[in-house]
Design an enzyme around this catalytic site. Sequence first.
Site, short mmCIF file in Angstrom:
data_model
loop_
_atom_site.label_atom_id
_atom_site.label_comp_id
_atom_site.label_asym_id
_atom_site.label_seq_id
_atom_site.Cartn_x
_atom_site.Cartn_y
_atom_site.Cartn_z
N SER A 1 7.28 -13.76 3.07
CA SER A 1 5.92 -13.20 4.05
C SER A 1 5.65 -14.22 4.81
CB SER A 1 5.17 -12.50 2.96
OG SER A 1 4.41 -13.11 2.00
N ASN B 1 5.79 -20.01 -0.10
CA ASN B 1 4.86 -19.57 1.06
C ASN B 1 4.94 -20.87 3.16
OD1 ASN B 1 5.09 -16.75 1.60
ND2 ASN B 1 3.76 -15.89 0.31
N ASN C 1 13.93 -18.81 0.81
CA ASN C 1 13.76 -18.93 -0.41
C ASN C 1 14.71 -19.73 -1.26
OD1 ASN C 1 11.82 -17.82 0.55
ND2 ASN C 1 12.15 -15.91 -1.59
N LYS D 1 0.61 -17.44 -9.33
CA LYS D 1 1.13 -16.32 -8.39
C LYS D 1 0.74 -17.38 -7.12
CE LYS D 1 2.13 -12.57 -5.68
NZ LYS D 1 2.05 -11.26 -5.32
N ASN E 1 -3.45 -11.95 -2.50
CA ASN E 1 -3.21 -12.90 -2.80
C ASN E 1 -3.61 -14.04 -2.74
OD1 ASN E 1 -0.02 -12.52 -3.17
ND2 ASN E 1 0.49 -12.74 -1.43
N GLU F 1 -1.25 -15.80 5.57
CA GLU F 1 -2.45 -15.81 4.79
C GLU F 1 -2.65 -17.75 4.64
OE1 GLU F 1 -2.40 -12.76 1.72
OE2 GLU F 1 -0.29 -12.73 2.00
N GLY G 1 0.94 -1.55 0.21
CA GLY G 1 -0.07 0.30 -0.02
C GLY G 1 0.82 1.64 0.24
#
Lengths: 298, 298
Positions: B248, B189, B199, B181, B102, B260, B12
């Site tokens: 994340s 993730n 990663n 994605k 996402n 998430e 944002g």
Amino acid sequence: MKVGIIGGGAVGLFFAASLSQWFPVTVFTRTQEQAHTIQTKGIKVEEAGELSVRFPEAAPMDQFSRHAMDCIFIAVKQYQLPAILERLKESSLSPALIFLQNGMSHLTVLKTLPHQHLYVAAVEHGVLKSDTADIHVRGRGQTKIAVFRGDERAISAIVEQAAPSFPFEWKADYESMLLGKMAANSVINPLTAVLRVTNGELISNPYYLKMAKTIYREFSSVFANKLSAGAWEEIVHICRKTAPNRSSMLKDIESKRPTEVDAILGYVLSQAAEKDLKLPALQALYYMIKGLEYKEAE
Amino acid sequence: MKVGIIGGGAVGLFFAASLSQWFPVTVFTRTQEQAHTIQTKGIKVEEAGELSVRFPEAAPMDQFSRHAMDCIFIAVKQYQLPAILERLKESSLSPALIFLQNGMSHLTVLKTLPHQHLYVAAVEHGVLKSDTADIHVRGRGQTKIAVFRGDERAISAIVEQAAPSFPFEWKADYESMLLGKMAANSVINPLTAVLRVTNGELISNPYYLKMAKTIYREFSSVFANKLSAGAWEEIVHICRKTAPNRSSMLKDIESKRPTEVDAILGYVLSQAAEKDLKLPALQALYYMIKGLEYKEAE
């Protein structure tokens, strides 16, 4: 009755200290240094706040075949076993052999030994090694034992003498005896190691409990006919009883030692492959532990 | 063209700072404090060693429906979306809405909105939030964007003006765009979060790579017909390109924030259930992340 113990880990030291009360015991250790410490200072056993010291004989492991023994307890980990088995085959002596390993992958090689009396056992004592020759008995259980070849007589003197303070329990079927312990090891050990949690958290966290049940279901699909009906309840019971404990595999990972994952999950996966069964969650767990080991080894 | 941005996280703030170069931008934040910091000190953007400061307008999130906007970028996480959607439905205004979330679980609720122009986007910039209104651009990528309802015209002024320094790329099929994605998010993730690795380690450790491939295979069994042929290679490419980064979800777990996982693996599992497909390894991974969240929440 001369008793040998190969391996100076927590279990080997506990067996050596306990059996030396009644029998002449020699414990064979990986390092000269540990043998020396046991010879000079003895094995210190702490249990329920009380300390006792026992003085078995001790010698380095590579010398064990020079000592004439009536029976030998083999208390090394699965991955240390091949070297010991080679020496046992070469020796002209034929003591009764009692294998204390977790898992079942040693069963196939046991068949290749020439010895007349072979036993497998599932140790249910909770023992921690706190220093070179110091152990802490956190929970005294028993040792389940079954004949793999021969009969009970070759070691019945030990079993009778040691009861009731260091109890053995004869089991008729070695396979289902080891399977029960292996089910617990397959669920509790790798999950606690990957998630880095105590045994108790596996059942108090509802998501971890679901995960544990998933692994158990895949395990039992391979050994359904041999596994006792109460095996899952037994696993939950062990987690509850040993709630604050960190499993041996978690401790291995934390101490950057190799784990017993090949002897446990590796064996389960090989048995599944023979039956053409897929165990995707258990396979994933296997990769995660192997990955952790690879990382620690780098 | 008045631009609103809902959400003062890394994405944002990056959109607000970037678009405020060309448009009047208001960023709506969860806390009054963050809005105040942005109003008084601006958004500090660090990129390749250079620092710049941008001054968009800022206001608390609960006031956004009082401001007349031509378009609003919605940059909150999936689990924060329901509250925002309620407000959007109640408002008499009908700006173009661009959803930057996402995952794909927001797609079903999007259909219930009355707005004429709806877009979904997949943000490929690598941005970290380092303080209340400070961000660090680690890798400038692009924003893939696709029409969900309406046509491209309602926001074409933004897309054209922002290129080439803040590029958007129109995609014809929003579903396959988000799926690509989501495949990367489903593999990278949760695995990095459970294993607590960067990663890069996912592909440099051969066991983790096997695990990643297993998860990818289960993912692709659900979306086979929609997933592009190079999706797996793209995941490996992302891991290589962002090798030192912590995902994340790993950062969420480490900071004891909710993850998430429901928007990512939860959505995949719900889609699999509709097709009567079992995804045992992915399901196990879901339980592990939920278990970690449960533990952190306790």
